[in-house]
Design a protein around this motif. Structure first.
Motif, PDB file in Angstrom:
ATOM      1  N   ALA A 135       0.810  -1.219   0.000  1.00  0.00           N
ATOM      2  CA  ALA A 135       0.000   0.000   0.000  1.00  0.00           C
ATOM      3  C   ALA A 135       0.844   1.271   0.000  1.00  0.00           C
ATOM      4  CB  ALA A 135      -0.937   0.000   1.202  1.00  0.00           C
ATOM      5  N   ILE A 136       2.171   1.147   0.103  1.00  0.00           N
ATOM      6  CA  ILE A 136       3.037   2.332   0.110  1.00  0.00           C
ATOM      7  C   ILE A 136       3.054   2.933  -1.290  1.00  0.00           C
ATOM      8  CG2 ILE A 136       5.392   3.178   0.432  1.00  0.00           C
ATOM      9  CD1 ILE A 136       5.794   0.933   2.488  1.00  0.00           C
ATOM     10  N   THR A 137       2.722   4.215  -1.388  1.00  0.00           N
ATOM     11  CA  THR A 137       2.619   4.880  -2.683  1.00  0.00           C
ATOM     12  C   THR A 137       3.793   5.832  -2.918  1.00  0.00           C
ATOM     13  OG1 THR A 137       1.387   6.792  -1.853  1.00  0.00           O
ATOM     14  CG2 THR A 137       0.111   4.826  -2.478  1.00  0.00           C
ATOM     15  N   LEU A 138       3.911   6.249  -4.158  1.00  0.00           N
ATOM     16  CA  LEU A 138       4.922   7.242  -4.512  1.00  0.00           C
ATOM     17  C   LEU A 138       4.685   8.530  -3.739  1.00  0.00           C
ATOM     18  CD1 LEU A 138       7.349   7.705  -6.337  1.00  0.00           C
ATOM     19  CD2 LEU A 138       5.777   8.265  -8.202  1.00  0.00           C
ATOM     20  N   GLU A 139       3.431   8.873  -3.523  1.00  0.00           N
ATOM     21  CA  GLU A 139       3.119  10.080  -2.756  1.00  0.00           C
ATOM     22  C   GLU A 139       3.614   9.967  -1.323  1.00  0.00           C
ATOM     23  OE1 GLU A 139      -0.529  13.186  -2.595  1.00  0.00           O
ATOM     24  OE2 GLU A 139      -1.063  11.106  -2.171  1.00  0.00           O
ATOM     25  N   ASP A 140       3.548   8.768  -0.746  1.00  0.00           N
ATOM     26  CA  ASP A 140       4.079   8.580   0.608  1.00  0.00           C
ATOM     27  C   ASP A 140       5.569   8.917   0.657  1.00  0.00           C
ATOM     28  OD1 ASP A 140       1.609   7.654   1.556  1.00  0.00           O
ATOM     29  OD2 ASP A 140       2.079   5.580   1.052  1.00  0.00           O
ATOM     30  N   LEU A 141       6.302   8.530  -0.389  1.00  0.00           N
ATOM     31  CA  LEU A 141       7.743   8.777  -0.411  1.00  0.00           C
ATOM     32  C   LEU A 141       8.055  10.251  -0.581  1.00  0.00           C
ATOM     33  CD1 LEU A 141       9.053   5.859  -2.670  1.00  0.00           C
ATOM     34  CD2 LEU A 141       8.797   5.902  -0.182  1.00  0.00           C
ATOM     35  N   ILE A 142       7.364  10.937  -1.471  1.00  0.00           N
ATOM     36  CA  ILE A 142       7.730  12.324  -1.769  1.00  0.00           C
ATOM     37  C   ILE A 142       7.129  13.325  -0.778  1.00  0.00           C
ATOM     38  CG2 ILE A 142       8.164  11.830  -4.191  1.00  0.00           C
ATOM     39  CD1 ILE A 142       5.493  13.040  -4.909  1.00  0.00           C
TER      40      ILE A 142
END
Length: 369
Positions: A135-142
């Motif tokens: 469930a970890i998204t690119l938005e979570d990273l940035i």
């Protein structure tokens, strides 16, 4: 002989004249230049910055540049800095990675910021599989708010960047960072502003850059050149790679100061440079929107910091690329203002406060009304 000695003594006793403001020189690099005085700036305050760097009040500063509505109005180099120096801006590079994410989405290589990160790396084994990773998204990273236990401000954190740097494969390291927990004094996402718990994580920014590489099927440096640097006329740049050759989207890129100012101006003008739409306007707006509270005095967008500074006596939100050593690209879009400060005060406690003081006490105070 006696007359000469007396003259020298009298000369030494006289106050040294303050450095006078000089407009930047025009070159062939695409920059329009202007005289700040004719635009209404307080050039006495702006010009006095030179003396403060020269007398050591501000240490290890290598350049300060100011842009007013697309025109370069102040440019000065210090301490072996020069127009041709490739400045190591450290974590200010993270903001570049956010721009590349937007460019990859625009080209359809990445569907959107909700894209699940682990789906891009199916062949890399995870030592401790957990369904929550999916469930970890690119938005979570940035937004620095993933559930990975990664905190560069905590030397004991499993995901601390220093641990990644000594690993053989940085990508494997980042994907294998454990799931985080929440100490009693740490707010959980549901109780945090914007619904995200912020934790500064270089490994996450690196992982975001790796997603761009996988999605676009080209090295990060080449994609950056194609979608960002070439349209801006940037010809000299250095991008780092990890030990296994993955582009380093988390830090260490090197740009000339005028080219950093171009990047800032691109963002200040909603993704445009010389009338050409280089990045989508909607993506720039999304990058420069608060998505997490980084500190009591700062919010965070998509790998961009949002600080608060006084402008004409009014607290004003200013966006910034920020890196170790006091390296900054400040952007105030509504005033058409961009300020570049490069510095080599790496790992020094005074680095960030002094760069922010330069911006606050000299650039903003001299800003045309």
């Amino acid at each position: 002989m006696r007359l000469t000695l007396v003259a020298l003594i009298l000369a030494a006793a006289l106050p040294v004249a303050a450095t006078s403001y000089q407009p930047p020189r025009a070159t062939t690099d695409g920059w329009a230049v202007a005289d700040a005085a004719r635009l209404g700036w307080d050039t006495a305050t702006l010009g006095s910055l030179d003396d403060k760097v020269a007398d050591g009040s501000f240490k290890q500063i290598t350049s300060v540049l100011v842009v007013d509505h697309g025109r370069l109005v102040y440019e000065h180099y210090f301490n072996d800095g020069s127009a041709d120096l490739l400045n190591d801006v450290r974590s200010a590079s993270k903001s570049l990675t956010a721009m590349l994410v937007g460019a990859a989405i625009q080209r359809g290589a990445i569907p959107d910021v909700k894209a699940p990160v682990y789906a891009f790396f199916p062949e890399i084994p995870v030592d401790h599989p957990d369904p929550r990773r999916a469930a970890i998204t690119l938005e979570d990273l940035i937004t620095m708010s993933s559930i990975l236990e990664c905190d560069d401000d905590n030397q004991y954190s499993a995901g601390n960047e220093e641990r990644m740097y000594v690993s053989e494969r940085w990508l494997d390291f980042a994907l294998n960072i454990p799931i985080r927990g929440y100490a009693p004094w740490v707010a959980r996402p549901r109780d945090s502003p914007y619904g995200r718990t912020f934790s500064y994580c270089t490994a996450g920014a690196f992982l975001a850059g790796a997603v761009v590489e996988r999605a676009t099927k080209m090295p990060l440096a080449r994609f950056a050149h194609e979608v960002l640097e070439q349209p801006l006329g940037i010809t000299q740049v250095t991008w780092n790679t990890s030990s296994e050759g993955v582009g380093m989207g988390g830090g260490g890129t090197r740009y000339r100061s005028r080219d950093l100012a171009k990047i800032g101006s691109l963002i200040a003008d909603g993704g445009r440079w010389h009338g050409q739409q280089v990045l989508p306007k909607a993506w720039v707006a999304a990058m420069l929107s608060p998505h997490a509270q980084a500190r009591d005095d700062a919010d965070y967008g998509y790998l961009w910091w949002q600080f608060r500074f006084p402008v004409g006596g009014i607290e004003t939100k200013v966006w910034a690329m920020s890196g170790n050593g006091g390296n900054y690209v400040f952007v105030l879009p509504e005033r058409g203002l961009v300020a570049v400060i490069t510095s080599k005060a790496y790992n020094k406690s005074f680095a960030h406060p002094q760069s922010q003081a330069i911006f606050r006490d000299y650039i903003l105070k001299s800003l045309s009304r």
